[in-house]
Scaffold this motif. Structure first.
Motif, PDB file in Angstrom:
ATOM      1  N   GLY A 274      -1.046 -27.199  37.611  1.00 14.98           N
ATOM      2  CA  GLY A 274      -0.150 -27.201  38.763  1.00 14.98           C
ATOM      3  C   GLY A 274       1.251 -27.683  38.477  1.00 14.98           C
ATOM      4  N   GLN A 275       1.469 -28.370  37.362  1.00 11.98           N
ATOM      5  CA  GLN A 275       2.831 -28.813  37.030  1.00 11.98           C
ATOM      6  C   GLN A 275       3.639 -27.639  36.471  1.00 11.98           C
ATOM      7  N   THR A 276       4.904 -27.557  36.880  1.00 14.44           N
ATOM      8  CA  THR A 276       5.789 -26.500  36.365  1.00 14.44           C
ATOM      9  C   THR A 276       7.091 -27.088  35.797  1.00 14.44           C
ATOM     10  N   ALA A 277       7.126 -28.396  35.581  1.00 13.51           N
ATOM     11  CA  ALA A 277       8.338 -29.023  35.055  1.00 13.51           C
ATOM     12  C   ALA A 277       8.465 -28.767  33.547  1.00 13.51           C
ATOM     13  N   ASP A 278       9.640 -29.066  33.026  1.00  9.07           N
ATOM     14  CA  ASP A 278       9.909 -28.917  31.593  1.00  9.07           C
ATOM     15  C   ASP A 278       9.797 -30.272  30.908  1.00  9.07           C
ATOM     16  N   PHE A 279       9.531 -30.259  29.616  1.00 14.09           N
ATOM     17  CA  PHE A 279       9.644 -31.447  28.782  1.00 14.09           C
ATOM     18  C   PHE A 279      10.218 -31.027  27.429  1.00 14.09           C
ATOM     19  N   LEU A 280      10.693 -32.002  26.685  1.00 13.97           N
ATOM     20  CA  LEU A 280      11.280 -31.746  25.370  1.00 13.97           C
ATOM     21  C   LEU A 280      10.202 -31.895  24.300  1.00 13.97           C
ATOM     22  N   ILE A 281      10.100 -30.899  23.456  1.00 14.60           N
ATOM     23  CA  ILE A 281       9.143 -30.949  22.349  1.00 14.60           C
ATOM     24  C   ILE A 281       9.601 -32.011  21.351  1.00 14.60           C
TER      25      ILE A 281
ATOM     26  N   ALA B 278       4.185 -28.309  20.676  1.00 12.31           N
ATOM     27  CA  ALA B 278       4.165 -28.739  22.076  1.00 12.31           C
ATOM     28  C   ALA B 278       2.826 -29.413  22.393  1.00 12.31           C
ATOM     29  N   TYR B 279       1.712 -28.849  21.907  1.00 10.89           N
ATOM     30  CA  TYR B 279       0.389 -29.457  22.099  1.00 10.89           C
ATOM     31  C   TYR B 279       0.358 -30.862  21.495  1.00 10.89           C
ATOM     32  N   GLU B 280       0.874 -30.999  20.264  1.00  8.52           N
ATOM     33  CA  GLU B 280       0.866 -32.312  19.614  1.00  8.52           C
ATOM     34  C   GLU B 280       1.720 -33.306  20.391  1.00  8.52           C
ATOM     35  N   SER B 281       2.835 -32.843  20.972  1.00  9.33           N
ATOM     36  CA  SER B 281       3.668 -33.734  21.788  1.00  9.33           C
ATOM     37  C   SER B 281       2.882 -34.243  22.992  1.00  9.33           C
ATOM     38  N   LEU B 282       2.115 -33.360  23.635  1.00  6.79           N
ATOM     39  CA  LEU B 282       1.338 -33.760  24.814  1.00  6.79           C
ATOM     40  C   LEU B 282       0.187 -34.685  24.426  1.00  6.79           C
ATOM     41  N   VAL B 283      -0.528 -34.363  23.357  1.00 11.51           N
ATOM     42  CA  VAL B 283      -1.669 -35.177  22.939  1.00 11.51           C
ATOM     43  C   VAL B 283      -1.220 -36.588  22.569  1.00 11.51           C
ATOM     44  N   ALA B 284      -0.054 -36.701  21.882  1.00 10.35           N
ATOM     45  CA  ALA B 284       0.432 -38.009  21.447  1.00 10.35           C
ATOM     46  C   ALA B 284       1.224 -38.719  22.526  1.00 10.35           C
ATOM     47  N   GLY B 285       1.320 -38.104  23.721  1.00 12.51           N
ATOM     48  CA  GLY B 285       2.128 -38.713  24.774  1.00 12.51           C
ATOM     49  C   GLY B 285       3.606 -38.701  24.456  1.00 12.51           C
ATOM     50  N   ARG B 286       4.035 -37.709  23.665  1.00 11.13           N
ATOM     51  CA  ARG B 286       5.428 -37.607  23.255  1.00 11.13           C
ATOM     52  C   ARG B 286       6.122 -36.421  23.915  1.00 11.13           C
ATOM     53  N   ASP B 287       5.613 -36.027  25.120  1.00 10.58           N
ATOM     54  CA  ASP B 287       6.329 -34.995  25.874  1.00 10.58           C
ATOM     55  C   ASP B 287       7.556 -35.655  26.493  1.00 10.58           C
TER      56      ASP B 287
ATOM     57  N   SER C 230       0.513 -23.696  30.839  1.00  6.14           N
ATOM     58  CA  SER C 230       0.969 -23.196  29.548  1.00  6.14           C
ATOM     59  C   SER C 230      -0.116 -23.418  28.508  1.00  6.14           C
ATOM     60  N   MET C 231       0.024 -22.736  27.374  1.00  3.89           N
ATOM     61  CA  MET C 231      -0.995 -22.813  26.335  1.00  3.89           C
ATOM     62  C   MET C 231      -1.195 -24.256  25.859  1.00  3.89           C
ATOM     63  N   ALA C 232      -0.090 -24.987  25.581  1.00  3.79           N
ATOM     64  CA  ALA C 232      -0.205 -26.352  25.089  1.00  3.79           C
ATOM     65  C   ALA C 232      -0.821 -27.268  26.141  1.00  3.79           C
ATOM     66  N   SER C 233      -0.457 -27.099  27.427  1.00  2.84           N
ATOM     67  CA  SER C 233      -0.998 -27.946  28.488  1.00  2.84           C
ATOM     68  C   SER C 233      -2.489 -27.721  28.642  1.00  2.84           C
ATOM     69  N   LEU C 234      -2.931 -26.453  28.577  1.00  2.00           N
ATOM     70  CA  LEU C 234      -4.342 -26.158  28.735  1.00  2.00           C
ATOM     71  C   LEU C 234      -5.165 -26.761  27.599  1.00  2.00           C
ATOM     72  N   LEU C 235      -4.668 -26.593  26.347  1.00  2.00           N
ATOM     73  CA  LEU C 235      -5.407 -27.138  25.220  1.00  2.00           C
ATOM     74  C   LEU C 235      -5.426 -28.664  25.232  1.00  2.00           C
ATOM     75  N   ALA C 236      -4.364 -29.275  25.774  1.00  2.00           N
ATOM     76  CA  ALA C 236      -4.282 -30.738  25.832  1.00  2.00           C
ATOM     77  C   ALA C 236      -4.952 -31.307  27.080  1.00  2.00           C
ATOM     78  N   ASN C 237      -5.591 -30.434  27.928  1.00  2.00           N
ATOM     79  CA  ASN C 237      -6.310 -30.860  29.124  1.00  2.00           C
ATOM     80  C   ASN C 237      -5.403 -31.570  30.120  1.00  2.00           C
ATOM     81  N   ARG C 238      -4.143 -31.102  30.206  1.00  2.00           N
ATOM     82  CA  ARG C 238      -3.265 -31.646  31.224  1.00  2.00           C
ATOM     83  C   ARG C 238      -3.631 -31.062  32.581  1.00  2.00           C
ATOM     84  N   SER C 239      -3.412 -31.827  33.647  1.00  2.00           N
ATOM     85  CA  SER C 239      -3.772 -31.382  34.996  1.00  2.00           C
ATOM     86  C   SER C 239      -2.962 -30.151  35.353  1.00  2.00           C
TER      87      SER C 239
END
Length: 798
Positions: free
Chosen positions: A209-216, A278-287, A198-207
């Motif tokens: 292959g994951q297709t799970a959901d998280f809460l923003i 969503a990007y900010e949630s991933l960067v801050a570890g708040r996914d 997803s756009m947020a995962s790519l910008l946040a440099n997440r690995s």
């Protein structure tokens, strides 16, 4: 040891009564029902709104700013207006990429569709801008249904192949919950070419292959995100520090481009800001991850078990447990979410607690009801024992009371008989004394000194006779033997006689006594003796309690809702009556205070006798009094005429010639009022006809001509009819007859009646004599046009 404990528990269980075992089974069944209800509500989604509301509350309490590693470039209304059209030439996007990379941007990502071809030169310009720094530009892909009628068939829209060679691809799909709000975001999506970040995962440099959901994490302040206008970026008018070393996300914020999503915390947000949060949630570890539903279900079951009503625990301790669990279910997820990226949906626990609280309230009410019933049963048993113990005493007291009542009835009967016999024995010689004193006083040669002495004897006899009559009447009232006997009587004679008999008494105190017979008929049907007694008592009291001024006796008739009424008023300007003592004066042997009795004398029986019983069942005696100003007593009786008032027929004939020659159609639905008005008008007009409704009146107007239509106001509103429309219809169909309305409605509607066609509106109630005078004046004014305006003005004035 364990065996002995088991045997002891088994024996205790067996020793329980069947009622206890039934109660325990009922509590167990209730607990199972609560757990089943909670799971059913959770599984059907009924608790989801509560979980969503609690989640929004946690976001409000756990606020934080953005990381300042991402800047949003908005395709806003100003940018669209500056370009002059949409979609744009891709040269604009190429120029924006060049400007951002020149300012030191790390990554430039687009939430803009590039799947369709445009101008070849513009596409080449964009391709060249992307190729300057391969892998630093992210282009969007999105999955959509191939056909709305087959939503399972999905297709991925990707940018043009030549644009994708040196660019990264990321999905910009947004997940929408059933209630239309965006709460979840996905790490990545499956595509035809494999996993797509997803756009947020790519910008946040997440690995990948994951297709799970998280809460923003909507606790991140949306306004703390840095943003620039696309037009400023395109023109190079921006601060390079806002993009240097950052990821840049370019997307639409203009409403006309329709890329808004509803969110639980920030309202409607453009899609580019949803990706940014969503990007900010991933960067801050708040996914945020949702807590395991099975664990939450187990906690709900455990809470229901702890909160089940138990007889061993008092209500206060149970309520304390409820308070602790409620605080834990609300505050626990808040603390957990503040410490770790975990979101706990505790609505099932709160729902279980609510059901247990209802169960507790019902259990407590039932327990208290049983306690009340047991207390009442114990009280009834005690009362029954007491009644059995004192039965003989109660029977003896009952017999004694019965004997006392019999003796009291006999004493009352004996008193009444004694008063009747005594009054008869006293009246016989007293009447002889009164007669002889009158004979003596009629002798003109009687010496003055002797006349005074005989006059004193005569006055004393009158006082004694009135006292005997009052005492006897009170006794008859108490025994129910005081009756009325209506008969034909001369009302004018009674009024004149009352004035004549009390004139000397009034003059002896320096008072004036005025009598006004008004418009009353001479002959009526009433109990003359009772009416005479009432007028004598009222006139006597008025003279007694007035030191100076005048006493007036006035009689008149009134036209009320139920027919004609006779009104007799006695007024004075004496000492008056305090407002809180008005009802007291109508009680037997009662006056306002002891000082009044000492100064003015009297037994306090006159008003008690005057108020009851009445000569007529519908009669009434009212008083209007003000201390030190005076009093006015009014007797109101339904007027029953015994014969036509011939004296009134001749009065005013000279000034009523016009009315006497008129033919009148009376419209009145009330039979009693018909009779009153016919009796009042018949001798004053040449011809009188009666209609019960406006329909009958129009039929009568179709067969003959009338000079005057006298309409009772209620006849204009029968059924669904409008009074103004009915007046207008009668005026149009009256063939020149004048329409006169007797109106008891609001005074402000009289003008509307005149505009509708009424020539005259007469307010009610009005005395019959006054009504005749109004009609005479109106007819005379009709003969004299100059006076017609004065008649209308007089009728309009209150």
């Amino acid at each position: 040891m364990i065996g002995r404990r088991f045997l002891a528990a088994a024996r205790a269980a067996l020793s329980r009564s069947p009622v206890d075992r039934k109660d325990r089974l009922a509590r167990a069944a209730s607990l199972v029902l609560i757990v089943a209800t909670v799971f059913a509500a959770e599984g059907s989604g009924l608790l989801r709104p509560l979980d969503n509301a609690l989640g929004a509350l946690r976001f409000d309490l756990l606020r934080r700013d953005a990381s300042q590693t991402l800047t949003v470039v908005e395709i806003d209304p100003a940018s669209i207006r500056a370009a002059g059209r949409w979609p744009w030439d891709r040269e604009r996007f190429a120029q924006a990429i060049r400007n951002l990379q020149a300012a030191g941007a790390d990554t430039v990502a687009f939430d803009v569709d590039f799947s369709a071809r445009a101008d070849s030169a513009a596409d080449q310009a964009l391709l060249a801008a992307i190729a300057r720094q391969p892998g630093s530009v992210v282009l969007p892909t999105f999955v959509q249904a191939l056909d709305r009628r087959a939503p399972a068939r999905l297709v991925e829209n990707t940018p043009l192949a030549n644009l994708s060679n040196d660019a990264l691809l990321a999905s910009v799909n947004v997940l929408i919950d059933p209630d239309g709000l965006v709460r979840r975001y996905r790490y990545g999506f499956d595509s035809e070419s494999g996993g797509r970040a997803s756009m947020a995962s790519l910008l946040a440099n997440r690995s990948p292959g994951q297709t799970a959901d998280f809460l923003i994490d909507y606790g991140i302040r949306e306004k703390s995100l840095d943003h620039l206008s696309f037009e400023d970026v395109y023109r190079g008018r921006f601060d390079a520090s806002q993009v240097r070393g950052r990821s840049i996300l370019i997307g639409s914020t203009a409403q006309e481009l329709g890329d808004d999503f509803a969110t639980p915390r920030h309202g409607a947000l453009p899609g580019v800001y949803v990706h940014a949060l969503a990007y900010e949630s991933l960067v801050a570890g708040r996914d945020l991850k949702a807590l395991n539903p099975l664990l939450l279900g187990a906690l709900a079951v455990w809470s229901a078990y702890l909160l089940r009503p138990r007889s061993a625990l008092r209500l206060r301790r149970m309520l304390l447990r409820h308070l602790v669990i409620a605080a834990t279910a609300i505050g626990g997820p808040l603390a957990l979410q503040a410490a770790a990226p975990v979101s706990a949906a505790t609505a099932s626990i709160l729902f279980a607690q609510l059901l247990c609280l209802i169960w507790l309230v019902r259990h407590e009410l039932a327990r208290r009801a049983r306690a009340v019933v047991q207390a009442r049963e114990a009280h009834l048993v005690e009362l029954a024992e007491h009644m059995r113990a004192s039965r003989d005493e109660i029977l003896a007291a009952h017999d004694e009371l019965k004997a006392v009542n019999v003796a009291l009835d006999r004493a009352l009967a004996a008193r009444t008989d004694f008063l009747a016999m005594t009054s008869h024995e006293i009246r016989t010689p007293l009447n002889g004394i009164m007669g002889m004193t009158q004979v003596i006083l009629s002798d003109r040669n009687l010496p003055a000194g002797l006349r005074d002495k005989v006059d004193l004897v005569h006055a004393s006899g009158e006082t004694m006779l009135a006292l005997v009559d009052d005492i006897l009447d009170v006794a008859k009232m108490e025994s129910g033997n005081l009756t009325v006997a209506p008969a034909k009587m001369d009302l004018h004679r009674l009024l004149d006689e009352t004035a004549r008999l009390w004139t000397d008494k009034a003059q002896s105190k320096g008072l004036g006594l005025r009598c006004d017979r008004g418009d009353t008929p001479t002959w009526i049907i009433e109990d003359g003796g009772r009416l005479r007694q009432i007028l004598f008592n009222l006139t006597s009291n008025a003279i007694k309690f007035t030191e100076r001024g005048e006493v007036s006796l006035e009689a008149r008739t009134e036209l009320g809702e139920d027919g004609e009424m006779l009104v007799l008023e006695v007024s004075d300007n004496g000492i008056g009556i305090p407002a809180d003592k008005v009802e007291q004066i109508f009680e037997a042997f009662s006056q306002v205070d002891a000082g009044i009795t000492r100064k003015y004398g009297g037994t306090g029986l006159g008003l008690a006798i005057s108020r009851r019983p009445w000569p007529s069942p519908d009669g009434d005696l009212t008083v209007d009094s003000e201390l030190d100003v005076g009093s006015r007593f009014a007797v109101r009786l339904p007027l029953r005429r015994a014969a036509a008032d011939r004296g009134a027929a001749g009065a005013g004939a000279a000034d009523g010639v016009a009315l006497a020659a008129a033919s009148v159609l009376l419209i009145e639905a009330n039979p009693l009022a018909q009779g009153v008005l016919k009796a009042a008008l018949a001798s004053h007009v040449s011809d009188l006809e009666v209609a019960r409704s406006t329909v009958e009146a129009r039929d009568a107007l179709g067969s003959r001509r009338f000079d005057l239509l006298l309409v009772e106001g209620r006849c204009l509103s029968l059924g669904d009819a409008d009074a103004f429309e009915e007046v207008g219809r009668l005026a149009r169909e009256s063939a020149g007859a004048a329409v006169v309305v007797l109106w008891a409605g609001p005074a402000e509607e009289t003008a509307g009646l005149r505009r509708a066609g009424a020539r005259l509106v007469i307010p009610k109630p009005i005395a019959t004599a006054d009504l005749v005078q109004e009609l005479r004046a109106f007819r005379a004014a009709c003969e004299d046009p100059a006076a017609l305006g004065r008649a209308f003005a007089a009728a309009a004035s209150p």
